[in-house]
Every structure is written in C-alpha cells, then in structure tokens.
Design a protein around this motif. Structure first.
Motif, PDB file in Angstrom:
ATOM      1  N   ALA A 116      39.916  47.287  42.408  1.00 21.17           N
ATOM      2  CA  ALA A 116      40.728  48.237  43.158  1.00 21.17           C
ATOM      3  C   ALA A 116      41.103  49.441  42.296  1.00 21.17           C
ATOM      4  O   ALA A 116      41.192  50.573  42.789  1.00 21.17           O
ATOM      5  N   ALA A 117      41.321  49.212  41.007  1.00 20.27           N
ATOM      6  CA  ALA A 117      41.681  50.305  40.097  1.00 20.27           C
ATOM      7  C   ALA A 117      40.517  51.261  39.880  1.00 20.27           C
ATOM      8  O   ALA A 117      40.715  52.452  39.618  1.00 20.27           O
ATOM      9  N   VAL A 118      39.286  50.755  39.999  1.00 18.20           N
ATOM     10  CA  VAL A 118      38.112  51.599  39.780  1.00 18.20           C
ATOM     11  C   VAL A 118      37.886  52.524  40.968  1.00 18.20           C
ATOM     12  O   VAL A 118      37.809  53.753  40.830  1.00 18.20           O
ATOM     13  N   SER A 119      37.770  51.934  42.169  1.00 22.36           N
ATOM     14  CA  SER A 119      37.527  52.749  43.359  1.00 22.36           C
ATOM     15  C   SER A 119      37.585  51.873  44.600  1.00 22.36           C
ATOM     16  O   SER A 119      37.485  50.641  44.516  1.00 22.36           O
ATOM     17  N   LEU A 120      37.699  52.514  45.759  1.00 20.21           N
ATOM     18  CA  LEU A 120      37.665  51.776  47.023  1.00 20.21           C
ATOM     19  C   LEU A 120      36.324  51.076  47.223  1.00 20.21           C
ATOM     20  O   LEU A 120      36.301  49.895  47.607  1.00 20.21           O
ATOM     21  N   PRO A 121      35.177  51.728  46.973  1.00 19.17           N
ATOM     22  CA  PRO A 121      33.903  51.000  47.123  1.00 19.17           C
ATOM     23  C   PRO A 121      33.803  49.769  46.227  1.00 19.17           C
ATOM     24  O   PRO A 121      33.254  48.743  46.647  1.00 19.17           O
ATOM     25  N   MET A 122      34.324  49.838  45.005  1.00 19.03           N
ATOM     26  CA  MET A 122      34.279  48.668  44.131  1.00 19.03           C
ATOM     27  C   MET A 122      35.150  47.541  44.678  1.00 19.03           C
ATOM     28  O   MET A 122      34.793  46.361  44.581  1.00 19.03           O
ATOM     29  N   LEU A 123      36.309  47.890  45.261  1.00 21.57           N
ATOM     30  CA  LEU A 123      37.160  46.876  45.885  1.00 21.57           C
ATOM     31  C   LEU A 123      36.426  46.218  47.044  1.00 21.57           C
ATOM     32  O   LEU A 123      36.460  44.982  47.204  1.00 21.57           O
ATOM     33  N   LEU A 124      35.761  47.017  47.854  1.00 16.41           N
ATOM     34  CA  LEU A 124      35.019  46.465  48.984  1.00 16.41           C
ATOM     35  C   LEU A 124      33.904  45.529  48.502  1.00 16.41           C
ATOM     36  O   LEU A 124      33.692  44.458  49.082  1.00 16.41           O
ATOM     37  N   LEU A 125      33.214  45.899  47.427  1.00 17.96           N
ATOM     38  CA  LEU A 125      32.167  45.031  46.878  1.00 17.96           C
ATOM     39  C   LEU A 125      32.742  43.726  46.341  1.00 17.96           C
ATOM     40  O   LEU A 125      32.140  42.652  46.510  1.00 17.96           O
ATOM     41  N   ALA A 126      33.921  43.801  45.704  1.00  8.86           N
ATOM     42  CA  ALA A 126      34.559  42.584  45.196  1.00  8.86           C
ATOM     43  C   ALA A 126      34.935  41.652  46.331  1.00  8.86           C
ATOM     44  O   ALA A 126      34.792  40.421  46.226  1.00  8.86           O
ATOM     45  N   ARG A 127      35.419  42.226  47.427  1.00 10.59           N
ATOM     46  CA  ARG A 127      35.782  41.404  48.580  1.00 10.59           C
ATOM     47  C   ARG A 127      34.534  40.778  49.223  1.00 10.59           C
ATOM     48  O   ARG A 127      34.570  39.623  49.661  1.00 10.59           O
ATOM     49  N   VAL A 128      33.436  41.527  49.268  1.00 10.48           N
ATOM     50  CA  VAL A 128      32.182  40.963  49.778  1.00 10.48           C
ATOM     51  C   VAL A 128      31.725  39.816  48.882  1.00 10.48           C
ATOM     52  O   VAL A 128      31.308  38.748  49.369  1.00 10.48           O
ATOM     53  N   GLY A 129      31.809  40.010  47.553  1.00 11.86           N
ATOM     54  CA  GLY A 129      31.417  38.953  46.621  1.00 11.86           C
ATOM     55  C   GLY A 129      32.258  37.702  46.777  1.00 11.86           C
ATOM     56  O   GLY A 129      31.740  36.577  46.722  1.00 11.86           O
ATOM     57  N   MET A 130      33.548  37.883  46.988  1.00 12.29           N
ATOM     58  CA  MET A 130      34.418  36.736  47.218  1.00 12.29           C
ATOM     59  C   MET A 130      34.013  36.002  48.498  1.00 12.29           C
ATOM     60  O   MET A 130      33.979  34.769  48.550  1.00 12.29           O
TER      61      MET A 130
END
Length: 456
Positions: free
Chosen positions: A133-147
């Motif tokens: 989330a600290a990096v960017s919104l797209p990175m947060l979205l990718l982390a949530r997809v990975g989870m």
C-alpha cells in the motif's frame, strides 16, 4: 450394522463435546451392540475438525481486517467509495481464478499439503500488505490478488479431507464447523481491528494477523494427516469405523467434466453458491461502512456493531447443521432437507435486507442485520454440504467449481455495491439487488437441486 452408525466416542456421561457427535447413515439408529470396539474419548477426526476450523478462522481474520482498516486507509490515501470498493474486491480476482486449480491440486496431492501451503502463502501476503500500500495502489491490488490465490485452496482442501474423514451422517456438521470459521473469524476481526487500528495504526493489524496464520501453519503440518489409514496414532476402533466412509480411499480418478456439467443439479448448486455469496460478500465487505455511514457510528463502534450479525450467523450455521443431520438420521429425504434449509436461508436473508432500508436507528439496523445473516446461516446446511451428497469422490474439485461462481459476487457484488452507494447516496439499491439475487437462487434450488448421490 454399518460401522458408520457408531458414535465418535462411547456414550458415557462426561465425554463432553466428542460424545455429542453421533454419526449415522440416513435413517439409522444409534448402535447399542456391546461387541463393537469402544471409540476413543477424543477421536482424531475431532482434532482435524478443529484445525480445519482454525484454518478458516485465520483465513477470514486476514480477509476481513481490511474491511475495517480500509476506513482508515481511505482517509489516509484519499480514496473514493468506488476506489475502496476496488481495493476490497481485488482479493476475489485471485481467489476466483485459483478455485478449480486448487481443487485439482488437493485431489492429486492431498488436503494436508495443499491447505498447509495455502495458509503460509496467504499469511505472508497479509504481512506484505502495508508495504504494498505504501508503494502504490496497483501494488496493493496485486498484493490482495496474491492473497486471494492462497485463500482459494481453503474449502477445496477442506472438502477433500471431509470426504476422507467424516461419514455421511456427520458431514452437515463437518461442513458447519469448517464454515463456522467464517463468522467466527469475521467477528474476531471486526471486534479487534478497529481497536488495533486506533491504537497502533492500520498497518499493525496486517502484521499481527499474518503472524497468527504462520502459527496455525505449524500446527497444521504437525497434527493433520490426509486419511485415517495414514494416521500413525489413530485407534483401531476409529480406523475401522472410518474405513468404509472414506470416499476417496481408491482415489478420485479423472474428473468426469462432461458428465458433471451435463447435470441440472450441478448448475443449481453453482448458481446457489453464487446467490448465497452475493449477500455474504456484500455484508462482509460493506457492513462496517454501512453502520458508519447510515448510523453515524465511530470507527470502533462500527466494528463492534458489525460483529453481532456474524455471531448470529455462527449460531444458525451450527443450529441448522444439527437440525439437518437430525432429520436425515430420522429418515427424512436428504433432498427435502437441503431444499428446506436453502429456501429458509435465501428468502429470509433477502427479506430482512429489504427491511434494512427502513431501519431508522442503530439498534433497529443492528437487529435487522442480525436476522439477515442469521437466516443466511441456514444455507450452509443447504447448498454447502451438497457437494458431499451428490459427488463425494469429486467434492474437492466440485467445490472449486462452485466456489469459482461463488467468488464472482466478491468481485462484482462488492464493486457494484460501492458504485450504487456512490450514485444513490444510500445502501437501499444495493440491498434491493441482493434480495432479488436471493429470490432467484431459491427458485432455482427448489426446482433443480437434489440430495441423491448422482456421480461416483
């Protein structure tokens, strides 16, 4: 008399919870033959049962914490309701695309390995969420997809183990306890996340809950075994009891997709998983925001109010399973029981959501939401055990198939709810849509569902 008509433990006073699980075949009576070997006071499948519950519990505390933390994250990052809906729904992309593959992996490599690796995977992605989330919104979205990719294996792997460890007369209750981790984890996350976020910041909740998942991973690999025959410490009596109940003891073989997809009852199950989960995921993601926005509650109180309806659901899941197994044990048609439970759940939940549009006070809103989720709990003695009724040898893959459809509301329903709230300024349209989906599901289920074993 069949060995699967024996209780999990001797029917002696003082054997506690284990004695309350009394397994029978459909319509059977409890055996009283004194020559039958005594069952252990704590059967090994009870240990498996509670670890399955623990896996689902940590699955949902890791999934639900963001529904409360997102309120603080929204204020921190300046998200709109639509953006928040996108963040909440992104998890379900990974969750949906890996359902069928995870069912296939469980059928090939066993529920122990697949579930254990899945818990570790999603726990690590939970821990990584604040950094993303600290990096960017797209990175947060990718982390949530990975989870979501990791959590996809929870129920297919659980159903694999259920088909091996639990006789037909215990499967409603197995599914109920497995799925009770959903409201239990949700309640825990809702009760604690607001307090943790307020005192330690929103990042801390992801670290704490992720570490809890790694602890469960260690216990899982230490205590779980794929089958009764492979357990080194199971009693001879329990192994004998379960020998004929292991529906995967000869392997599943190739999945008969053509036959599977040609059966109307399969499509009724797929559609009802979708319809039941529309309400589940809408409230899972938006209930704290609903109480905050419509009843003007604080962040902590919104979490507290959101917990009570899930406690109601926890109670009705287990009540419904007890009633369902009891009726089946006394000779009721499995089809009739599944249809009754599903209709009560969907029509009741939809009706109470319509009443929620008239809730003028926090107490009235709380009561109606308790009734809506309480009613929905009965569906988990309707469609949820049906995989094990109609195709027990392929229940893991079938669960992956139906839960793929059941995940679509997590993407579309959660996002559409945010869009409707943005467009209309209230939750009325979202609740009307959810009630309509529930009514459609009930109609299809009553017309096409069955409780008969239709696929070997």
């Amino acid at each position: 008399m069949s060995a699967t008509r024996r209780s999990w433990s001797n029917r002696r006073p003082g054997t506690g919870y284990a004695a309350s699980w009394r397994s029978t075949e459909s319509g059977g009576d409890m055996a009283t033959d004194s020559t039958v070997p005594a069952q252990p006071r704590w059967p090994k499948r009870l240990t498996l049962l509670f670890l399955c519950f623990a896996a689902t519990f940590v699955c949902y505390i890791d999934r639900v914490n963001i529904s409360v933390a997102a309120i603080a994250m929204q204020e921190s990052f300046g998200w709109s309701e639509t953006t928040k809906g996108l963040v909440l729904s992104s998890f379900f992309i990974g969750y949906m695309i890996f359902q069928v593959p995870s069912g296939w992996l469980a059928s090939r490599h066993g529920g122990k390995l697949v579930m254990g690796l899945a818990i570790a995977w999603w726990s690590l992605f939970t821990i990584l969420t604040p950094l993303a989330a600290a990096v960017s919104l797209p990175m947060l979205l990718l982390a949530r997809v990975g989870m979501g990719l990791g959590e996809a294996a929870t129920f297919p792997a659980g159903y694999y183990l259920g088909a091996r460890w639990f006789p037909p007369g215990e499967r409603s209750r197995f599914v109920a306890v497995l799925l009770s981790g959903v409201p239990a984890g949700t309640v825990f996350a809702l009760l604690t996340t607001g307090w943790i976020v307020t005192h330690w910041g929103w990042q801390s909740v992801f670290y704490l809950f992720g570490v809890a998942g790694l602890v469960v991973t260690a216990l899982w690999f230490a205590l779980v075994h794929d089958s009764p025959a492979g357990h080194p410490r199971i009693s001879a009596a329990e192994r004998a009891l379960l020998a004929s109940a292991d529906d995967k003891r000869e392997g599943s073989g190739p999945t008969p997709w053509r036959r599977l997809l040609a059966l109307p009852a399969i499509w009724a199950l797929v559609f009802n998983h979708f319809c039941s989960n529309w309400i589940l995921y809408m409230l899972l993601s938006w209930l704290p925001s609903y109480f905050r926005a419509t009843q003007d509650l604080s962040l902590i109180n919104a979490g507290l109010f959101s917990a009570a309806p899930w406690l109601s659901m926890f109670a009705t899941i287990n009540l419904g399973a007890w009633l369902a197994d009891g009726r089946i044990r006394r000779g009721a048609s499995v089809t009739a029981v599944r249809k009754l439970m599903q209709a009560i759940g969907l029509l009741g939940a939809g009706g109470f959501l319509l009443l929620a549009r008239e809730a003028a006070t926090p107490l009235m809103a709380l009561l109606v939401m308790c009734c809506a989720l309480g009613a929905l709990g009965f569906t988990w003695s309707g469609f949820a055990p049906n995989h094990l009724d109609i195709a027990p040898r392929h229940a893991d893959v079938l669960m992956g198939l139906t839960n793929t459809a059941g995940t679509v509301p997590g993407i579309i329903g959660v996002a559409v709810t945010g869009w409707l709230v943005d467009r209309t300024g209230s939750f009325d349209a979202a609740f009307l849509l959810a009630a309509s989906v529930a009514a459609a599901g009930a109609l299809v289920w009553l017309l096409f569902a069955t409780g008969r074993r239709i696929l070997d």
